[in-house]
Every structure is written in structure tokens, then in C-alpha cells.
Design an enzyme around this catalytic site. Structure first.
Site, PDB file in Angstrom:
ATOM      1  N   CYS A  84       0.821  -1.223   0.000  1.00  0.00           N
ATOM      2  CA  CYS A  84       0.000   0.000   0.000  1.00  0.00           C
ATOM      3  C   CYS A  84       0.851   1.267   0.000  1.00  0.00           C
ATOM      4  O   CYS A  84       0.323   2.374  -0.113  1.00  0.00           O
ATOM      5  CB  CYS A  84      -0.953  -0.002   1.188  1.00  0.00           C
ATOM      6  SG  CYS A  84      -2.118  -1.369   1.087  1.00  0.00           S
ATOM      7  N   HIS A 335      -8.918   4.335  -1.207  1.00  0.00           N
ATOM      8  CA  HIS A 335      -7.566   3.773  -1.105  1.00  0.00           C
ATOM      9  C   HIS A 335      -7.281   2.839  -2.284  1.00  0.00           C
ATOM     10  O   HIS A 335      -7.223   1.621  -2.109  1.00  0.00           O
ATOM     11  CB  HIS A 335      -7.447   3.049   0.246  1.00  0.00           C
ATOM     12  CG  HIS A 335      -6.111   2.454   0.533  1.00  0.00           C
ATOM     13  ND1 HIS A 335      -4.933   2.897  -0.043  1.00  0.00           N
ATOM     14  CD2 HIS A 335      -5.764   1.426   1.362  1.00  0.00           C
ATOM     15  CE1 HIS A 335      -3.934   2.168   0.427  1.00  0.00           C
ATOM     16  NE2 HIS A 335      -4.404   1.271   1.255  1.00  0.00           N
TER      17      HIS A 335
END
Ligand code: COA
Length: 388
Positions: A84, A335
Site C-alpha cells: 500500500c 484507497h
């Protein structure tokens, strides 16, 4: 000053039916090049941040930006991946190219198209960013990893569900002001605090409103070396850019200490010769509300176990002493993993250049960015300051 961001672009984040990673890449790449006021032929090196690993069939992404313009053909381009934190990893690779004098202008694109899969399938892809040998069987995908971390935190410091709900409320309130956000919708405290059909438990103490969503989107920046940057119409400098990786297995670490994020922040503030409260605002990695809570402690805003004070006493609100995630953060903005780190830099550039529209803080001078891959494994801190 090491290098600057001299142009940027950001797509809408959300469930973007009809878009592909290719269409998102070419859109933000061409917009960032135009925003910087350079020509495609001026780009020396390209990095594409894309976590991928199964969200879409097209896994090989490095040459997709070349489709933005024929003059990008034959430019060196590389896909970068660090879970991420992929977007920040791509930016840091660009900074390395500039420091090595291999480039004057670097195009960095972050992209992820996640919603071709449903949430459970996306969870199966995301769990690959855990230590699979020990952690892959945790239920609920990556949310399960943070469910475990949150339970461990509650066990040591007490139930902090009130603080988590307040963090979610803040994120969604801020997200309303962000036209790029996945969710531009407020959720009230009672909704976020109490489990319900519309807000069920997802993993351990985490409810749906404690989780970042599954999102499509892209963002891009143009990096320039110092000399080139000084001749550009806008330039946001890196005062610091630090990267710290920790062990992957959670079993090898005290997982609620967030040692990697703590060290990344310490090194960044030291190299920028700043105290945390010198920063005007922070964009931090709230993949889950409990991550944001522990990050308050890792950045040094509160002592260990007292992160709740930062939210319950209003320090991290838009008008607090250190506004955090005025963009809505991952929680409300969304996200799209490979895009997130680049997005955080773009959101900061908007603020520092006074072009953040409804999100704008009053005359911010310094931005802190924390982007995290895995459960506090790949940790990146940038500190940005406007030059012009
Ligand atoms: N926060 C708030 N609302 C959310 C949401 C979120 N994270 N995710 C979905 N919703 C809303 C949807 O908009 C939808 O609302 P509607 O009924 O008003 O249209 C409703 O919840 C149902 O959406 P759905 O997509 O079916 O939810 P889901 O239960 O399948 O997925 C999560 C919810 C939290 C499980 C999913 O978003 C998820 O897995 N998030 C974590 C992603 C992740 O791990 N990322 C990496 C982090 S490191």
C-alpha cells in the site's frame, strides 16, 4: 532542498465503471505534464506505482504511460510495487533518479483499478501483502490483520471504539470538501460508533466505517531537479524523504508499537530539522481508523497508548493544532492502493500551493506525509515545503 514536485494531477476516486488502469494512467499523466508546463519529450524517466497482483488482468503496466503521447516512446519506465506504500515508493525511486543525475524531469504515476473484484475477492488479493506463511488464513482479508492489531491495542490500553468512531466521523466530514473523494458524505458519530445492518463488524472490533473502501483511481506528479524546478511556475520541495522497512512477520514485532513508522518519522523530522508541530498538516495512512490512532503515537503527537487524546481533544481536526487528513484520508477519499502515496503528495501540493478549493487550510507552510505498506512494514515519510 533535494528535488521538487512541479506538476500534478488527480483523477476522481471511487467505483469508476468504464475506466481501465490504462485510461486512468494516460489521463493523469497528460494532465500532470500539462500542469508542469513541460512537453512529453522533456520527461527523462517514468515510474508507475501499481500494486496489482490480481485486481485486473493487465499486470504489466510500465509502458502504459507511453500511450499518453508518441514522444514518450523509448523513455525508460518501470513499475514499482511496495504494497500500500507503492505510490510513495514510486516517488522515492524518482527522487533517486534525480539524485543520481539520471533525469531532470521524472513522471510518476500511481494507479489501481480494484473494483472489478468484489470486496471479498479484493481482500484475497490484499492479504498477499501480509506474511503469507503465518497470516494468510486470518479471516476478512487485510481487514483481519488490522482487526488483530486493533484487538491487541484494546487489550493493552483499553477499548478505544469511541476514538475510532470519531476518527471515521472526521474523515467523512473532511471528505465532503474533497471533490476527488470516493465518499463525499458525512456519517454521524452514532452511526460510526454502533454496529448495525449498515455498519456491521468486519474484523475484530473494526466495523465497516473503520475501513478504507475498495476504490479505483490514479494520481501523478512531475518531479524535477532543483535547477529545473526554480524555472517552473510552481515548485514544492522535499525537505525530507525517508523510507524504513521492518520485518514482515507480525510475530517478529510488537505490532502495536509501529516501530517502522516511528523511525521513519524520527529520521524525516531530524533530516528536515523540524519538530512535529512545525508542520502545518499531515496526510497519514488511515487504511483503518486504528492505524490512524496508532500513527498519532508513532509520529510523536502523543505518548504510547494515548493516541485517543489527539482525536477526542480536537487536535487533529481542520482547526486543531495539527490537522490530519483534511483530504478525508484513505477512509473517505478512498484507497486505490498503488495510487494512494501519489495521491497523498498531490493533496499536500494542493494545500501548499493554495489551490485546494473547499479543502484549503489557511496558508499552510509545511506538509508531512506518511504512507505505509503492509502492517507497518514499508514506511515512507515525506516533508514538503512550497518554494514557489
Ligand atoms: N466505509 C463506509 N461505507 C462503505 C465502505 C467503507 N469502507 N465500504 C463500502 N461501504 C458502503 C457502500 O457504499 C455501500 O453503501 P450503500 O448500501 O449505501 O450503497 C455499502 O457500504 C455496501 O457496500 P459493499 O461494497 O457491499 O460493502 P462490503 O461489506 O462488501 O465491503 C469492506 C466493505 C469494509 C469490507 C470493504 O470496503 C473492504 O474490504 N475494505 C478494506 C480494503 C482494504 O483492506 N484495503 C487495504 C488496506 S491496507
Amino acid at each position: 532542498m533535494t528535488a521538487c514536485i512541479v506538476g500534478w494531477a488527480h483523477s476522481k476516486f471511487g467505483k469508476l465503471d468504464g475506466e481501465t488502469s490504462e485510461s486512468l494512467i494516460t489521463k493523469v499523466a497528460s494532465e500532470a505534464i500539462a500542469h508542469a508546463g513541460i512537453e512529453p519529450r522533456d520527461v527523462d524517466v517514468i515510474y508507475v506505482g501499481n500494486m496489482n497482483g490480481g485486481f485486473v488482468k493487465q499486470e504489466f503496466h510500465s509502458s502504459l504511460p507511453l500511450q499518453t503521447h508518441p514522444d514518450l516512446r523509448f523513455k525508460p519506465s518501470t513499475r514499482v510495487e511496495n504494497a500500500c506504500a507503492t505510490g510513495s515508493a514510486a516517488i522515492h525511486m524518482g527522487l533517486n533518479s534525480l539524485a543520481a543525475k539520471k533525469a531532470r524531469f521524472v513522471l510518476v504515476v500511481g494507479v489501481e483499478k480494484m473494483t472489478e473484484l468484489n470486496s471479498a475477492q479484493a481482500g484475497d488479493v490484499l492479504i498477499k501483502a501480509s506474511y503469507v506463511a503465518e497470516e494468510a488464513n486470518i479471516e476478512a482479508g487485510f481487514a483481519g490483520i488490522f482487526g488483530k492489531i486493533t484487538s491487541a491495542y484494546f487489550q493493552r490500553y483499553g477499548d478505544k471504539s469511541d476514538a475510532l468512531a470519531r476518527i471515521a466521523v472526521k474523515a467523512h466530514r473532511n471528505g465532503v470538501k474533497n471533490p476527488f473523494a470516493h465518499f463525499q458524505k458525512e456519517f454521524d458519530y452514532a452511526f460510526c460508533r454502533n454496529p448495525s445492518d449498515k455498519n456491521p463488524f468486519v474484523a475484530g472490533p473494526l466495523k465497516r466505517t473503520d475501513c478504507s473502501p475498495v476504490t479505483d483511481g490514479a494520481a501523478a506528479v512531475i518531479l524535477a531537479d532543483t535547477d529545473a524546478a526554480l524555472g517552473m511556475k510552481q515548485a514544492i520541495a522535499f525537505r525530507a524523504a525517508e523510507h524504513v522497512n521492518d520485518f514482515l512477520p507480525m510475530s517478529k514485532r510488537d505490532i502495536i508499537q509501529f516501530d517502522g513508522p516511528t523511525l521513519a518519522w524520527k529520521r524525516a523530522l531530524e533530516s528536515a530539522r523540524l519538530d512535529l508541530l512545525d508542520l502545518s498538516f499531515v496526510e497519514t495512512h488511515d487504511c483503518f481508523t486504528s492505524a490512524e490512532l496508532i500513527e498519532y503515537e508513532a509520529m510523536g503527537l502523543t505518548p504510547r497508548g494515548q493516541g485517543e487524546r489527539a482525536i477526542l481533544e480536537g487536535w487533529v481536526e481542520r482547526d486543531g493544532k495539527l490537522p490530519i487528513n483534511v483530504s478525508g484520508g484513505l477512509k473517505a477519499k478512498g484507497h486505490p492502493v498503488g495510487a494512494t502515496g501519489v495521491s497523498m503528495h498531490v493533496m499536500s501540493c494542493l494545500q501548499l500551493s493554495g489551490t485546494a478549493g473547499g479543502m484549503q487550510l489557511q496558508a499552510p507552510k509545511l506538509a508531512g506525509i506518511f504512507n505505509m505498506g503492509g502492517a507497518a512494514v514499508a514506511n515512507y515519510v515525506s516533508i514538503l515545503e512550497p518554494v514557489k
